[in-house]
Design a protein around this motif. Structure first.
Motif, PDB file in Angstrom:
ATOM      1  N   TYR A   1     -10.325  12.565   1.248  1.00 31.33           N
ATOM      2  CA  TYR A   1     -11.648  12.033   0.910  1.00 31.33           C
ATOM      3  C   TYR A   1     -12.232  12.712  -0.320  1.00 31.33           C
ATOM      4  CZ  TYR A   1     -16.664  11.095   1.571  1.00 31.33           C
ATOM      5  OH  TYR A   1     -17.978  10.743   1.390  1.00 31.33           O
ATOM      6  N   LEU A   2     -12.011  14.027  -0.446  1.00 35.23           N
ATOM      7  CA  LEU A   2     -12.518  14.756  -1.609  1.00 35.23           C
ATOM      8  C   LEU A   2     -11.893  14.261  -2.913  1.00 35.23           C
ATOM      9  CD1 LEU A   2     -12.615  18.418  -0.222  1.00 35.23           C
ATOM     10  CD2 LEU A   2     -14.550  16.874  -0.590  1.00 35.23           C
ATOM     11  N   PHE A   3     -10.730  13.653  -2.818  1.00 40.09           N
ATOM     12  CA  PHE A   3     -10.076  13.075  -3.985  1.00 40.09           C
ATOM     13  C   PHE A   3     -10.443  11.607  -4.181  1.00 40.09           C
ATOM     14  CE2 PHE A   3      -7.655  16.903  -3.787  1.00 40.09           C
ATOM     15  CZ  PHE A   3      -7.088  17.091  -5.036  1.00 40.09           C
ATOM     16  N   GLY A   4     -11.421  11.133  -3.412  1.00 37.34           N
ATOM     17  CA  GLY A   4     -11.890   9.761  -3.572  1.00 37.34           C
ATOM     18  C   GLY A   4     -11.017   8.723  -2.911  1.00 37.34           C
ATOM     19  N   ILE A   5     -10.278   9.127  -1.877  1.00 36.94           N
ATOM     20  CA  ILE A   5      -9.365   8.225  -1.190  1.00 36.94           C
ATOM     21  C   ILE A   5      -9.857   7.988   0.237  1.00 36.94           C
ATOM     22  CG2 ILE A   5      -6.971   7.905  -0.418  1.00 36.94           C
ATOM     23  CD1 ILE A   5      -6.177   9.894  -2.649  1.00 36.94           C
ATOM     24  N   ASP A   6      -9.854   6.744   0.683  1.00 34.65           N
ATOM     25  CA  ASP A   6     -10.192   6.450   2.072  1.00 34.65           C
ATOM     26  C   ASP A   6      -9.296   7.268   2.993  1.00 34.65           C
ATOM     27  OD1 ASP A   6     -12.177   4.452   1.577  1.00 34.65           O
ATOM     28  OD2 ASP A   6     -10.580   3.020   1.131  1.00 34.65           O
ATOM     29  N   SER A   7      -9.909   7.913   3.996  1.00 33.06           N
ATOM     30  CA  SER A   7      -9.157   8.832   4.842  1.00 33.06           C
ATOM     31  C   SER A   7      -9.618   8.716   6.291  1.00 33.06           C
ATOM     32  CB  SER A   7      -9.332  10.273   4.356  1.00 33.06           C
ATOM     33  OG  SER A   7      -8.896  10.415   3.017  1.00 33.06           O
ATOM     34  N   ILE A   8      -8.650   8.737   7.206  1.00 33.70           N
ATOM     35  CA  ILE A   8      -8.941   8.569   8.629  1.00 33.70           C
ATOM     36  C   ILE A   8      -8.159   9.601   9.425  1.00 33.70           C
ATOM     37  CG2 ILE A   8      -8.998   6.977  10.581  1.00 33.70           C
ATOM     38  CD1 ILE A   8      -8.811   4.664   8.611  1.00 33.70           C
ATOM     39  N   ALA A   9      -8.849  10.309  10.333  1.00 36.90           N
ATOM     40  CA  ALA A   9      -8.214  11.268  11.243  1.00 36.90           C
ATOM     41  C   ALA A   9      -8.154  10.661  12.637  1.00 36.90           C
ATOM     42  CB  ALA A   9      -8.990  12.577  11.270  1.00 36.90           C
ATOM     43  N   PHE A  10      -7.000  10.769  13.281  1.00 37.36           N
ATOM     44  CA  PHE A  10      -6.804  10.238  14.631  1.00 37.36           C
ATOM     45  C   PHE A  10      -6.432  11.364  15.586  1.00 37.36           C
ATOM     46  CE2 PHE A  10      -5.912   6.465  12.041  1.00 37.36           C
ATOM     47  CZ  PHE A  10      -6.665   5.498  12.698  1.00 37.36           C
ATOM     48  N   SER A  11      -7.045  11.367  16.774  1.00 37.87           N
ATOM     49  CA  SER A  11      -6.746  12.371  17.799  1.00 37.87           C
ATOM     50  C   SER A  11      -6.722  11.704  19.168  1.00 37.87           C
ATOM     51  CB  SER A  11      -7.804  13.481  17.813  1.00 37.87           C
ATOM     52  OG  SER A  11      -7.915  14.121  16.558  1.00 37.87           O
TER      53      SER A  11
ATOM     54  N   VAL B   1      -5.213   7.902   3.122  1.00 39.81           N
ATOM     55  CA  VAL B   1      -4.719   9.117   3.755  1.00 39.81           C
ATOM     56  C   VAL B   1      -5.028   9.019   5.242  1.00 39.81           C
ATOM     57  CG1 VAL B   1      -4.965  11.625   3.946  1.00 39.81           C
ATOM     58  CG2 VAL B   1      -4.988  10.542   1.693  1.00 39.81           C
ATOM     59  N   VAL B   2      -4.013   9.249   6.069  1.00 36.72           N
ATOM     60  CA  VAL B   2      -4.178   9.172   7.513  1.00 36.72           C
ATOM     61  C   VAL B   2      -3.653  10.460   8.126  1.00 36.72           C
ATOM     62  CG1 VAL B   2      -3.746   7.809   9.582  1.00 36.72           C
ATOM     63  CG2 VAL B   2      -3.798   6.680   7.366  1.00 36.72           C
ATOM     64  N   SER B   3      -4.418  11.031   9.057  1.00 33.41           N
ATOM     65  CA  SER B   3      -4.051  12.311   9.659  1.00 33.41           C
ATOM     66  C   SER B   3      -3.954  12.172  11.177  1.00 33.41           C
ATOM     67  CB  SER B   3      -5.089  13.376   9.304  1.00 33.41           C
ATOM     68  OG  SER B   3      -4.735  14.630   9.844  1.00 33.41           O
ATOM     69  N   GLY B   4      -2.951  12.824  11.771  1.00 34.09           N
ATOM     70  CA  GLY B   4      -2.782  12.782  13.223  1.00 34.09           C
ATOM     71  C   GLY B   4      -1.385  12.301  13.606  1.00 34.09           C
TER      72      GLY B   4
ATOM     73  N   MET C   1       0.831  -1.201   0.000  1.00 33.27           N
ATOM     74  CA  MET C   1       0.000   0.000   0.000  1.00 33.27           C
ATOM     75  C   MET C   1       0.859   1.241   0.000  1.00 33.27           C
ATOM     76  SD  MET C   1      -3.117  -0.612   2.663  1.00 33.27           S
ATOM     77  CE  MET C   1      -3.831   0.960   2.143  1.00 33.27           C
ATOM     78  N   ARG C   2       0.298   2.313  -0.510  1.00 31.33           N
ATOM     79  CA  ARG C   2       0.908   3.632  -0.421  1.00 31.33           C
ATOM     80  C   ARG C   2       0.042   4.471   0.521  1.00 31.33           C
ATOM     81  NH1 ARG C   2       0.624   2.221  -5.610  1.00 31.33           N
ATOM     82  NH2 ARG C   2      -1.197   3.543  -5.943  1.00 31.33           N
ATOM     83  N   ILE C   3       0.660   4.991   1.562  1.00 30.75           N
ATOM     84  CA  ILE C   3      -0.068   5.709   2.608  1.00 30.75           C
ATOM     85  C   ILE C   3       0.500   7.113   2.742  1.00 30.75           C
ATOM     86  CG2 ILE C   3      -0.722   5.737   5.043  1.00 30.75           C
ATOM     87  CD1 ILE C   3      -0.279   2.687   5.037  1.00 30.75           C
ATOM     88  N   LEU C   4      -0.377   8.110   2.669  1.00 31.06           N
ATOM     89  CA  LEU C   4      -0.009   9.500   2.878  1.00 31.06           C
ATOM     90  C   LEU C   4      -0.427   9.910   4.281  1.00 31.06           C
ATOM     91  CD1 LEU C   4       0.911  12.340   1.951  1.00 31.06           C
ATOM     92  CD2 LEU C   4      -1.430  12.681   1.085  1.00 31.06           C
ATOM     93  N   ILE C   5       0.488  10.527   5.010  1.00 29.58           N
ATOM     94  CA  ILE C   5       0.205  10.959   6.378  1.00 29.58           C
ATOM     95  C   ILE C   5       0.403  12.463   6.492  1.00 29.58           C
ATOM     96  CG2 ILE C   5       0.880  10.760   8.799  1.00 29.58           C
ATOM     97  CD1 ILE C   5       1.621   7.906   8.318  1.00 29.58           C
ATOM     98  N   SER C   6      -0.534  13.122   7.171  1.00 30.45           N
ATOM     99  CA  SER C   6      -0.431  14.550   7.439  1.00 30.45           C
ATOM    100  C   SER C   6      -0.959  14.822   8.840  1.00 30.45           C
ATOM    101  CB  SER C   6      -1.193  15.361   6.379  1.00 30.45           C
ATOM    102  OG  SER C   6      -0.843  16.727   6.449  1.00 30.45           O
ATOM    103  N   ASN C   7      -0.985  16.098   9.226  1.00 27.89           N
ATOM    104  CA  ASN C   7      -1.527  16.489  10.534  1.00 27.89           C
ATOM    105  C   ASN C   7      -1.668  18.010  10.582  1.00 27.89           C
ATOM    106  OD1 ASN C   7       1.075  17.481  10.854  1.00 27.89           O
ATOM    107  ND2 ASN C   7       1.406  16.582  12.869  1.00 27.89           N
ATOM    108  N   ASP C   8      -1.993  18.540  11.763  1.00 24.42           N
ATOM    109  CA  ASP C   8      -1.987  20.005  11.899  1.00 24.42           C
ATOM    110  C   ASP C   8      -1.034  20.474  12.981  1.00 24.42           C
ATOM    111  OD1 ASP C   8      -3.284  19.569  14.303  1.00 24.42           O
ATOM    112  OD2 ASP C   8      -5.128  20.614  13.773  1.00 24.42           O
TER     113      ASP C   8
END
Length: 254
Positions: free
Chosen positions: A113-123, A86-89, A1-8
Protein backbone atom coordinates in the motif's frame (compact mmCIF):
# COMPACT_ATOMS: atom_id res chain seq x y z
CA UNK A 1 -2.83 -9.09 -13.81
CA UNK A 2 0.43 -9.34 -11.94
CA UNK A 3 -0.08 -10.38 -8.32
CA UNK A 4 2.54 -10.41 -5.57
CA UNK A 5 1.89 -12.69 -2.61
CA UNK A 6 3.64 -12.69 0.76
CA UNK A 7 2.94 -13.68 4.38
CA UNK A 8 4.56 -14.00 7.80
CA UNK A 9 4.25 -17.77 8.25
CA UNK A 10 6.95 -18.49 5.66
CA UNK A 11 6.95 -19.30 1.96
CA UNK A 12 6.17 -23.00 2.53
CA UNK A 13 3.17 -22.48 4.85
CA UNK A 14 -0.10 -24.12 3.75
CA UNK A 15 -1.89 -20.75 3.85
CA UNK A 16 0.29 -19.03 1.28
CA UNK A 17 0.21 -22.07 -0.98
CA UNK A 18 -3.59 -22.10 -0.93
CA UNK A 19 -3.75 -18.34 -1.50
CA UNK A 20 -1.35 -18.47 -4.44
CA UNK A 21 -3.41 -21.22 -6.06
CA UNK A 22 -6.60 -19.18 -5.63
CA UNK A 23 -5.04 -15.99 -7.01
CA UNK A 24 -3.83 -17.64 -10.23
CA UNK A 25 -7.38 -17.29 -11.46
CA UNK A 26 -6.71 -13.57 -11.92
CA UNK A 27 -3.28 -13.59 -13.53
CA UNK A 28 0.42 -14.22 -13.03
CA UNK A 29 1.40 -14.87 -9.43
CA UNK A 30 4.80 -14.33 -7.81
CA UNK A 31 5.45 -15.36 -4.21
CA UNK A 32 8.11 -13.47 -2.23
CA UNK A 33 7.92 -14.41 1.43
CA UNK A 34 10.08 -15.02 4.51
CA UNK A 35 12.20 -18.13 4.67
CA UNK A 36 10.95 -18.88 8.19
CA UNK A 37 8.04 -17.85 10.40
CA UNK A 38 8.10 -14.11 11.15
CA UNK A 39 4.88 -13.69 13.12
CA UNK A 40 4.69 -10.51 15.19
CA UNK A 41 7.43 -8.66 13.32
CA UNK A 42 5.07 -5.87 12.29
CA UNK A 43 6.59 -3.45 9.74
CA UNK A 44 10.23 -4.17 10.59
CA UNK A 45 12.83 -3.75 7.86
CA UNK A 46 16.25 -5.39 8.19
CA UNK A 47 18.90 -2.66 8.02
CA UNK A 48 21.84 -4.21 9.90
CA UNK A 49 22.76 -6.98 7.47
CA UNK A 50 22.33 -7.85 3.79
CA UNK A 51 19.36 -9.98 2.77
CA UNK A 52 19.50 -13.16 0.75
CA UNK A 53 16.85 -14.27 -1.73
CA UNK A 54 16.54 -17.80 -3.08
CA UNK A 55 14.16 -18.92 -5.83
CA UNK A 56 13.08 -22.21 -4.27
CA UNK A 57 10.59 -22.99 -7.04
CA UNK A 58 9.68 -21.18 -10.25
CA UNK A 59 8.03 -17.93 -9.19
CA UNK A 60 8.51 -18.60 -5.46
CA UNK A 61 11.24 -16.67 -3.64
CA UNK A 62 12.35 -17.14 -0.02
CA UNK A 63 13.86 -14.16 1.83
CA UNK A 64 15.87 -14.46 5.04
CA UNK A 65 14.06 -11.46 6.48
CA UNK A 66 10.68 -10.09 7.50
CA UNK A 67 7.43 -9.82 5.55
CA UNK A 68 8.10 -6.11 4.98
CA UNK A 69 11.59 -7.00 3.75
CA UNK A 70 10.08 -9.45 1.30
CA UNK A 71 7.59 -7.06 -0.24
CA UNK A 72 10.05 -4.16 -0.18
CA UNK A 73 12.67 -6.17 -2.06
CA UNK A 74 10.10 -7.36 -4.56
CA UNK A 75 8.90 -3.83 -5.30
CA UNK A 76 12.30 -2.14 -5.41
CA UNK A 77 14.24 -4.40 -7.72
CA UNK A 78 13.47 -8.09 -7.50
CA UNK A 79 10.49 -7.92 -9.87
CA UNK A 80 10.83 -6.67 -13.42
CA UNK A 81 7.45 -4.91 -13.19
CA UNK A 82 5.39 -3.67 -10.26
CA UNK A 83 2.37 -5.84 -9.48
CA UNK A 84 -1.22 -4.70 -9.84
CA UNK A 85 -2.15 -6.23 -6.50
CA UNK A 86 -0.36 -7.32 -3.31
CA UNK A 87 -2.01 -10.09 -1.31
CA UNK A 88 -0.79 -11.38 2.06
CA UNK A 89 -1.70 -14.58 3.92
CA UNK A 90 -3.58 -16.71 4.47
CA UNK A 91 -2.36 -16.26 8.05
CA UNK A 92 -2.61 -19.02 10.63
CA UNK A 93 -4.57 -17.09 13.24
CA UNK A 94 -6.60 -13.90 13.51
CA UNK A 95 -5.41 -10.34 12.99
CA UNK A 96 -8.09 -8.17 14.56
CA UNK A 97 -8.17 -5.09 16.78
CA UNK A 98 -4.70 -4.18 18.04
CA UNK A 99 -3.31 -7.36 16.43
CA UNK A 100 -2.98 -5.37 13.22
CA UNK A 101 -0.24 -3.25 14.82
CA UNK A 102 1.97 -6.29 15.40
CA UNK A 103 1.00 -8.51 12.49
CA UNK A 104 3.59 -9.38 9.88
CA UNK A 105 0.76 -10.48 7.59
CA UNK A 106 -0.85 -7.05 7.70
CA UNK A 107 2.58 -5.40 7.46
CA UNK A 108 3.25 -7.13 4.14
CA UNK A 109 0.03 -5.64 2.77
CA UNK A 110 0.89 -2.23 4.24
CA UNK A 111 4.24 -2.28 2.43
CA UNK A 112 2.46 -2.75 -0.88
CA UNK A 113 0.00 0.00 0.00
CA UNK A 114 2.86 2.39 0.78
CA UNK A 115 4.00 1.90 -2.81
CA UNK A 116 0.56 2.89 -4.08
CA UNK A 117 -0.61 -0.65 -4.83
CA UNK A 118 -3.95 -2.14 -3.80
CA UNK A 119 -3.18 -4.56 -0.98
CA UNK A 120 -5.22 -7.12 0.96
CA UNK A 121 -4.28 -9.19 4.04
CA UNK A 122 -6.12 -12.46 4.71
CA UNK A 123 -6.19 -14.39 8.00
CA UNK A 124 -8.05 -17.35 9.45
CA UNK A 125 -9.47 -16.85 12.93
CA UNK A 126 -8.24 -20.09 14.52
CA UNK A 127 -4.85 -21.73 14.18
CA UNK A 128 -4.46 -25.12 12.56
CA UNK A 129 -5.56 -24.52 8.94
CA UNK A 130 -9.03 -26.05 9.36
CA UNK A 131 -11.16 -25.42 6.26
CA UNK A 132 -8.24 -23.75 4.50
CA UNK A 133 -9.60 -24.50 1.03
CA UNK A 134 -12.84 -22.78 1.97
CA UNK A 135 -10.89 -19.76 3.22
CA UNK A 136 -8.99 -19.62 -0.08
CA UNK A 137 -12.31 -19.67 -1.94
CA UNK A 138 -13.49 -16.77 0.23
CA UNK A 139 -10.30 -14.86 -0.55
CA UNK A 140 -10.78 -15.47 -4.24
CA UNK A 141 -14.35 -14.18 -4.06
CA UNK A 142 -13.37 -11.03 -2.17
CA UNK A 143 -10.61 -10.22 -4.67
CA UNK A 144 -13.06 -10.76 -7.51
CA UNK A 145 -15.59 -8.38 -5.96
CA UNK A 146 -12.85 -5.87 -5.16
CA UNK A 147 -11.61 -5.81 -8.74
CA UNK A 148 -15.12 -5.44 -10.11
CA UNK A 149 -15.92 -2.55 -7.77
CA UNK A 150 -12.55 -0.78 -7.97
CA UNK A 151 -12.89 2.85 -9.02
CA UNK A 152 -10.19 5.46 -9.37
CA UNK A 153 -6.46 5.14 -9.01
CA UNK A 154 -6.10 5.63 -5.25
CA UNK A 155 -4.77 2.47 -3.60
CA UNK A 156 -6.82 0.69 -0.96
CA UNK A 157 -5.72 -1.43 2.01
CA UNK A 158 -7.99 -4.17 3.39
CA UNK A 159 -7.69 -6.53 6.35
CA UNK A 160 -9.79 -9.70 6.06
CA UNK A 161 -10.49 -12.24 8.81
CA UNK A 162 -12.18 -15.53 7.91
CA UNK A 163 -13.80 -17.92 10.41
CA UNK A 164 -12.56 -21.53 10.18
CA UNK A 165 -15.84 -22.84 8.83
CA UNK A 166 -17.09 -24.55 5.68
CA UNK A 167 -18.52 -22.17 3.11
CA UNK A 168 -22.05 -23.41 3.84
CA UNK A 169 -21.81 -22.17 7.45
CA UNK A 170 -20.37 -18.72 6.80
CA UNK A 171 -22.88 -15.92 7.37
CA UNK A 172 -21.80 -13.58 4.61
CA UNK A 173 -19.09 -10.96 4.25
CA UNK A 174 -19.38 -7.64 6.12
CA UNK A 175 -17.46 -4.37 6.18
CA UNK A 176 -16.21 -3.64 9.69
CA UNK A 177 -14.07 -1.38 11.84
CA UNK A 178 -11.32 -2.58 14.15
CA UNK A 179 -12.44 -3.57 17.62
CA UNK A 180 -10.32 -3.13 20.75
CA UNK A 181 -8.74 -5.57 23.17
CA UNK A 182 -8.01 -5.42 26.88
CA UNK A 183 -4.29 -5.04 27.56
CA UNK A 184 -2.12 -8.12 27.09
CA UNK A 185 -1.86 -10.72 29.81
CA UNK A 186 1.10 -10.60 32.20
CA UNK A 187 4.55 -11.68 31.12
CA UNK A 188 5.44 -15.30 31.91
CA UNK A 189 8.68 -15.55 33.88
CA UNK A 190 10.72 -18.75 33.89
CA UNK A 191 14.26 -19.83 34.69
CA UNK A 192 16.56 -21.10 31.96
CA UNK A 193 18.48 -24.39 32.37
CA UNK A 194 21.52 -22.24 33.17
CA UNK A 195 19.72 -20.44 35.96
CA UNK A 196 19.00 -17.13 34.23
CA UNK A 197 15.54 -15.55 34.30
CA UNK A 198 13.73 -15.65 30.95
CA UNK A 199 10.45 -14.08 29.92
CA UNK A 200 7.67 -14.97 27.51
CA UNK A 201 5.38 -12.23 26.23
CA UNK A 202 1.88 -12.83 27.58
CA UNK A 203 -1.11 -13.72 25.45
CA UNK A 204 -3.13 -11.03 23.71
CA UNK A 205 -5.92 -9.49 25.75
CA UNK A 206 -9.52 -10.58 25.33
CA UNK A 207 -11.84 -8.45 23.19
CA UNK A 208 -12.98 -5.25 24.91
CA UNK A 209 -14.88 -3.46 22.14
CA UNK A 210 -16.79 -6.18 20.32
CA UNK A 211 -19.83 -4.09 19.46
CA UNK A 212 -21.83 -4.63 16.31
CA UNK A 213 -19.85 -3.35 13.36
CA UNK A 214 -16.45 -4.45 14.72
CA UNK A 215 -14.30 -7.24 13.33
CA UNK A 216 -14.75 -9.18 16.59
CA UNK A 217 -18.54 -8.98 16.30
CA UNK A 218 -18.50 -10.17 12.68
CA UNK A 219 -16.47 -13.31 13.24
CA UNK A 220 -18.35 -14.15 16.43
CA UNK A 221 -21.43 -14.23 14.21
CA UNK A 222 -19.67 -16.50 11.70
CA UNK A 223 -19.25 -13.76 9.11
CA UNK A 224 -16.13 -12.78 7.19
CA UNK A 225 -14.77 -9.42 8.39
CA UNK A 226 -13.37 -6.94 5.86
CA UNK A 227 -11.81 -3.85 7.46
CA UNK A 228 -10.45 -0.96 5.36
CA UNK A 229 -7.24 0.35 6.94
CA UNK A 230 -5.14 3.50 6.69
CA UNK A 231 -1.59 4.26 7.77
CA UNK A 232 -1.99 7.91 8.77
CA UNK A 233 -1.66 7.78 12.58
CA UNK A 234 -2.23 11.51 13.10
CA UNK A 235 -4.80 12.33 15.78
CA UNK A 236 -6.30 15.28 13.95
CA UNK A 237 -8.72 16.10 16.76
CA UNK A 238 -5.78 16.70 19.12
CA UNK A 239 -3.56 18.79 16.82
CA UNK A 240 -5.14 22.07 17.93
CA UNK A 241 -4.98 21.34 21.67
CA UNK A 242 -1.35 20.19 21.43
CA UNK A 243 -0.51 23.37 19.58
CA UNK A 244 -2.17 25.42 22.32
CA UNK A 245 -0.16 23.95 25.21
CA UNK A 246 3.02 24.09 23.19
CA UNK A 247 2.64 27.86 22.73
CA UNK A 248 0.98 28.63 26.09
CA UNK A 249 4.24 29.73 27.77
CA UNK A 250 5.15 31.98 24.85
CA UNK A 251 1.78 33.72 25.09
CA UNK A 252 2.12 34.02 28.89
CA UNK A 253 5.56 35.66 28.66
CA UNK A 254 4.70 38.02 25.83
Amino acid sequence: MRILISNDDGYSAPGIRALAKAMRRFGYVTVVAPEFNQSGTSNALTLTRPLQVQEVEPGIFAVNGTPSDSVHLALTGLLDELPDLVVSGINCGQNMGEDTMYSGTVAAAIEGYLFGIDSIAFSQIERGWAYLDDAATVAQGIVERFLEAKKGSEAQLLNVNIPNLPLSQLQGVVATRLGRRHHAESVIKEVSPRGFPIYWVGAAGQPKDRAEGTDFWAVEHQAVSVTPLQVDLTNYAAVRSVGEWLTARERKNS
